[in-house]
Design a protein around this motif. Structure first.
Motif, PDB file in Angstrom:
ATOM      1  N   ALA A 118       2.023  12.680   2.792  1.00  0.00           N
ATOM      2  CA  ALA A 118       2.824  12.782   4.008  1.00  0.00           C
ATOM      3  C   ALA A 118       2.510  11.696   5.033  1.00  0.00           C
ATOM      4  O   ALA A 118       3.364  11.343   5.839  1.00  0.00           O
ATOM      5  CB  ALA A 118       2.634  14.160   4.640  1.00  0.00           C
ATOM      6  N   TYR A 119       1.303  11.154   5.006  1.00  0.00           N
ATOM      7  CA  TYR A 119       0.890  10.165   6.007  1.00  0.00           C
ATOM      8  C   TYR A 119       0.698   8.774   5.422  1.00  0.00           C
ATOM      9  O   TYR A 119      -0.016   7.959   5.983  1.00  0.00           O
ATOM     10  CB  TYR A 119      -0.400  10.623   6.696  1.00  0.00           C
ATOM     11  N   ARG A 120       1.372   8.449   4.340  1.00  0.00           N
ATOM     12  CA  ARG A 120       1.183   7.144   3.700  1.00  0.00           C
ATOM     13  C   ARG A 120       1.601   5.971   4.593  1.00  0.00           C
ATOM     14  O   ARG A 120       1.163   4.856   4.393  1.00  0.00           O
ATOM     15  CB  ARG A 120       1.899   7.082   2.353  1.00  0.00           C
ATOM     16  N   ILE A 125      -6.765  11.767  10.548  1.00  0.00           N
ATOM     17  CA  ILE A 125      -8.115  11.463  10.063  1.00  0.00           C
ATOM     18  C   ILE A 125      -8.555  12.494   9.033  1.00  0.00           C
ATOM     19  O   ILE A 125      -9.093  12.141   7.969  1.00  0.00           O
ATOM     20  CB  ILE A 125      -9.117  11.405  11.236  1.00  0.00           C
ATOM     21  N   ALA A 126      -8.332  13.777   9.311  1.00  0.00           N
ATOM     22  CA  ALA A 126      -8.698  14.822   8.347  1.00  0.00           C
ATOM     23  C   ALA A 126      -7.954  14.618   7.033  1.00  0.00           C
ATOM     24  O   ALA A 126      -8.528  14.756   5.946  1.00  0.00           O
ATOM     25  CB  ALA A 126      -8.395  16.209   8.925  1.00  0.00           C
ATOM     26  N   HIS A 127      -6.678  14.289   7.114  1.00  0.00           N
ATOM     27  CA  HIS A 127      -5.842  14.054   5.937  1.00  0.00           C
ATOM     28  C   HIS A 127      -6.387  12.883   5.121  1.00  0.00           C
ATOM     29  O   HIS A 127      -6.585  12.980   3.907  1.00  0.00           O
ATOM     30  CB  HIS A 127      -4.406  13.789   6.392  1.00  0.00           C
ATOM     31  N   ALA A 128      -6.661  11.778   5.803  1.00  0.00           N
ATOM     32  CA  ALA A 128      -7.168  10.586   5.119  1.00  0.00           C
ATOM     33  C   ALA A 128      -8.523  10.853   4.474  1.00  0.00           C
ATOM     34  O   ALA A 128      -8.749  10.500   3.314  1.00  0.00           O
ATOM     35  CB  ALA A 128      -7.272   9.422   6.102  1.00  0.00           C
ATOM     36  N   ASP A 177      -8.199  10.211  -4.537  1.00  0.00           N
ATOM     37  CA  ASP A 177      -6.792  10.218  -4.957  1.00  0.00           C
ATOM     38  C   ASP A 177      -5.944  10.250  -3.688  1.00  0.00           C
ATOM     39  O   ASP A 177      -5.944  11.246  -2.966  1.00  0.00           O
ATOM     40  CB  ASP A 177      -6.488  11.431  -5.832  1.00  0.00           C
ATOM     41  N   MET A 178      -5.258   9.155  -3.403  1.00  0.00           N
ATOM     42  CA  MET A 178      -4.488   9.031  -2.169  1.00  0.00           C
ATOM     43  C   MET A 178      -3.047   9.521  -2.311  1.00  0.00           C
ATOM     44  O   MET A 178      -2.293   9.468  -1.353  1.00  0.00           O
ATOM     45  CB  MET A 178      -4.473   7.562  -1.709  1.00  0.00           C
ATOM     46  N   ARG A 179      -2.658  10.029  -3.478  1.00  0.00           N
ATOM     47  CA  ARG A 179      -1.244  10.264  -3.739  1.00  0.00           C
ATOM     48  C   ARG A 179      -0.741  11.683  -3.567  1.00  0.00           C
ATOM     49  O   ARG A 179       0.399  11.875  -3.189  1.00  0.00           O
ATOM     50  CB  ARG A 179      -0.903   9.799  -5.151  1.00  0.00           C
ATOM     51  N   ASP A 180      -1.536  12.703  -3.871  1.00  0.00           N
ATOM     52  CA  ASP A 180      -0.968  14.042  -4.026  1.00  0.00           C
ATOM     53  C   ASP A 180      -1.476  15.034  -2.987  1.00  0.00           C
ATOM     54  O   ASP A 180      -2.590  15.534  -3.085  1.00  0.00           O
ATOM     55  CB  ASP A 180      -1.260  14.557  -5.432  1.00  0.00           C
ATOM     56  N   TYR A 234       0.839  -1.199   0.000  1.00  0.00           N
ATOM     57  CA  TYR A 234       0.000   0.000   0.000  1.00  0.00           C
ATOM     58  C   TYR A 234       0.875   1.251   0.000  1.00  0.00           C
ATOM     59  O   TYR A 234       0.609   2.205  -0.717  1.00  0.00           O
ATOM     60  CB  TYR A 234      -0.931   0.017   1.216  1.00  0.00           C
ATOM     61  N   GLN A 235       1.955   1.226   0.775  1.00  0.00           N
ATOM     62  CA  GLN A 235       2.863   2.365   0.814  1.00  0.00           C
ATOM     63  C   GLN A 235       3.460   2.625  -0.560  1.00  0.00           C
ATOM     64  O   GLN A 235       3.615   3.766  -0.976  1.00  0.00           O
ATOM     65  CB  GLN A 235       3.971   2.119   1.838  1.00  0.00           C
ATOM     66  N   ARG A 236       3.791   1.553  -1.282  1.00  0.00           N
ATOM     67  CA  ARG A 236       4.334   1.717  -2.639  1.00  0.00           C
ATOM     68  C   ARG A 236       3.267   2.254  -3.589  1.00  0.00           C
ATOM     69  O   ARG A 236       3.560   3.056  -4.460  1.00  0.00           O
ATOM     70  CB  ARG A 236       4.890   0.391  -3.142  1.00  0.00           C
ATOM     71  N   ARG A 237       2.008   1.818  -3.392  1.00  0.00           N
ATOM     72  CA  ARG A 237       0.925   2.235  -4.287  1.00  0.00           C
ATOM     73  C   ARG A 237       0.641   3.731  -4.154  1.00  0.00           C
ATOM     74  O   ARG A 237       0.318   4.391  -5.136  1.00  0.00           O
ATOM     75  CB  ARG A 237      -0.338   1.438  -3.959  1.00  0.00           C
ATOM     76  N   VAL A 238       0.759   4.266  -2.958  1.00  0.00           N
ATOM     77  CA  VAL A 238       0.492   5.692  -2.751  1.00  0.00           C
ATOM     78  C   VAL A 238       1.783   6.485  -2.595  1.00  0.00           C
ATOM     79  O   VAL A 238       1.793   7.542  -1.988  1.00  0.00           O
ATOM     80  CB  VAL A 238      -0.439   5.928  -1.533  1.00  0.00           C
ATOM     81  N   ARG A 239       2.843   5.964  -3.158  1.00  0.00           N
ATOM     82  CA  ARG A 239       4.185   6.505  -2.976  1.00  0.00           C
ATOM     83  C   ARG A 239       4.263   8.005  -3.227  1.00  0.00           C
ATOM     84  O   ARG A 239       5.029   8.689  -2.599  1.00  0.00           O
ATOM     85  CB  ARG A 239       5.169   5.793  -3.893  1.00  0.00           C
TER      86      ARG A 239
END
Length: 118
Positions: free
Chosen positions: A21-23, A52-55, A63-66, A12-17
């Protein structure tokens, strides 16, 4: 739904690389709409609220990346504003609110601050 996680899976960390900031702090399982947050992030209420706000901002824009996306930033700061407002007024309601002015027609701080809300 929200659950604790001991670790965040490396795939998952690689997927949202990208620029998240909170990956390493949370994992969102989209198929079941479940958010997993690392247990360490719950040690501090302030940090937990930011994570939680970030997620939720990333989940909302799908979009979990940017973290630099204007859409993400809009939703992230909106969530922080709501959290901070709730915490501020939750604390001030425990005590009598001071007023602005010194006589008839006084205005409470809560009312004055609400004038700036958008």
């Amino acid at each position: 739904s929200l659950n604790h996680a001991q670790t965040i899976k490396q795939w998952y960390q690689r997927r949202v690389r990208g620029n998240n900031a909170y990956r390493h702090s949370y994992f969102y399982k989209e198929e079941q709409s479940v958010l997993f947050v690392r247990k360490e992030r719950t040690d501090s209420v302030g940090e937990f609220c930011v994570v939680i706000a970030h997620a939720l901002a990333h989940i909302h824009i799908q979009d979990m990346r940017d973290d630099n996306s204007p859409f993400f930033l809009r939703h992230f700061y909106r969530a922080l504003r709501i959290i901070c407002t709730d915490m501020f007024f939750g604390r001030t309601r425990q005590h009598q609110l001071p007023t602005i002015g010194g006589g008839e027609g006084e205005v409470s701080w809560e009312y004055a601050l609400s004038l700036g809300r958008s």
